[in-house]
Write a protein that holds these residues in place. Structure first.
Motif, short mmCIF file in Angstrom:
data_model
loop_
_atom_site.label_atom_id
_atom_site.label_comp_id
_atom_site.label_asym_id
_atom_site.label_seq_id
_atom_site.Cartn_x
_atom_site.Cartn_y
_atom_site.Cartn_z
N GLN A 1 55.22 41.36 39.20
CA GLN A 1 55.95 42.58 38.86
C GLN A 1 57.41 42.28 38.56
O GLN A 1 57.97 42.77 37.57
N THR A 2 58.04 41.45 39.37
CA THR A 2 59.44 41.10 39.19
C THR A 2 59.65 40.35 37.88
O THR A 2 60.59 40.63 37.13
N LYS A 3 58.76 39.40 37.58
CA LYS A 3 58.86 38.66 36.31
C LYS A 3 58.77 39.61 35.12
O LYS A 3 59.54 39.50 34.17
N GLY A 4 57.83 40.54 35.18
CA GLY A 4 57.66 41.50 34.09
C GLY A 4 58.89 42.37 33.90
O GLY A 4 59.35 42.58 32.78
N GLU A 5 59.44 42.87 35.01
CA GLU A 5 60.63 43.72 34.92
C GLU A 5 61.83 42.95 34.40
O GLU A 5 62.59 43.45 33.57
N LEU A 6 62.02 41.73 34.88
CA LEU A 6 63.14 40.91 34.41
C LEU A 6 63.00 40.57 32.94
O LEU A 6 63.99 40.58 32.19
N SER A 7 61.78 40.30 32.51
CA SER A 7 61.54 40.00 31.10
C SER A 7 61.87 41.21 30.23
O SER A 7 62.52 41.08 29.19
N GLU A 8 61.44 42.39 30.66
CA GLU A 8 61.74 43.62 29.91
C GLU A 8 63.24 43.87 29.85
O GLU A 8 63.78 44.23 28.80
N GLN A 9 63.92 43.68 30.98
CA GLN A 9 65.37 43.90 31.02
C GLN A 9 66.09 42.90 30.12
O GLN A 9 67.02 43.27 29.40
N ALA A 10 65.67 41.65 30.16
CA ALA A 10 66.31 40.63 29.31
C ALA A 10 66.09 40.93 27.84
O ALA A 10 67.02 40.79 27.03
N GLN A 11 64.90 41.35 27.50
CA GLN A 11 64.61 41.67 26.10
C GLN A 11 65.44 42.87 25.63
O GLN A 11 66.01 42.84 24.54
N ALA A 12 65.53 43.89 26.46
CA ALA A 12 66.33 45.07 26.10
C ALA A 12 67.81 44.69 25.95
O ALA A 12 68.49 45.14 25.01
N GLN A 13 68.31 43.88 26.85
CA GLN A 13 69.70 43.45 26.79
C GLN A 13 69.94 42.59 25.55
O GLN A 13 70.96 42.73 24.87
N GLN A 14 69.02 41.72 25.23
CA GLN A 14 69.15 40.88 24.04
C GLN A 14 69.19 41.74 22.78
O GLN A 14 69.98 41.48 21.87
N GLN A 15 68.37 42.77 22.73
CA GLN A 15 68.38 43.67 21.58
C GLN A 15 69.71 44.41 21.47
O GLN A 15 70.25 44.58 20.37
N ARG A 16 70.25 44.86 22.61
CA ARG A 16 71.55 45.55 22.58
C ARG A 16 72.65 44.62 22.09
O ARG A 16 73.53 45.02 21.32
N VAL A 17 72.64 43.38 22.56
CA VAL A 17 73.65 42.41 22.13
C VAL A 17 73.53 42.15 20.63
O VAL A 17 74.53 42.12 19.91
#
Length: 113
Positions: A55-71
């Motif tokens: 669960q933690t890996k999935g959430e961190l991956s989603e957060q990283a992807q969203a942040q990468q898109q924002r950047v």
């Protein structure tokens, strides 16, 4: 005063017949055996830890992807603004050339510099 009621001063009366009146001692076992129960607990902890890790890996991956898109969106926006500024100046110059060179990889990543 009934046994279930407490007086207003906060004290209480012990039940008549001792603290364990009307109860029988427990003669069964809470655990099948210490080894079996330890094995069950260890297995449950292991399963829960794996689920938490997944669960933690999935959430961190989603957060990283969203942040990468924002950047990436922010960089494109800055690039567009700089490109517009550079293209709107009538007389080129060193600054205009530098801005165009800087924004080309961001706006058009396939084009060589």
């Amino acid at each position: 005063m009934a046994e279930s009621q407490s007086p207003q001063d906060g004290s209480f009366a012990a039940p008549r017949g001792g603290a364990h009146a009307g109860t029988r001692p427990f003669t069964g076992s809470y655990l099948d055996s210490p080894d079996v129960e330890t094995g069950h607990v260890a297995h449950e902890v292991k399963v829960n830890a794996r689920q938490l890790l997944t669960q933690t890996k999935g959430e961190l991956s989603e957060q990283a992807q969203a942040q990468q898109q924002r950047v990436a969106e922010g960089l494109r926006s800055i690039s567009d603004e700089l490109s517009t500024m550079a293209n709107s100046t009538e007389d080129g110059g060193v600054a205009t050339d530098l801005v165009q060179q800087a924004v080309t990889p961001i706006c058009h990543p396939q084009r060589p510099m």
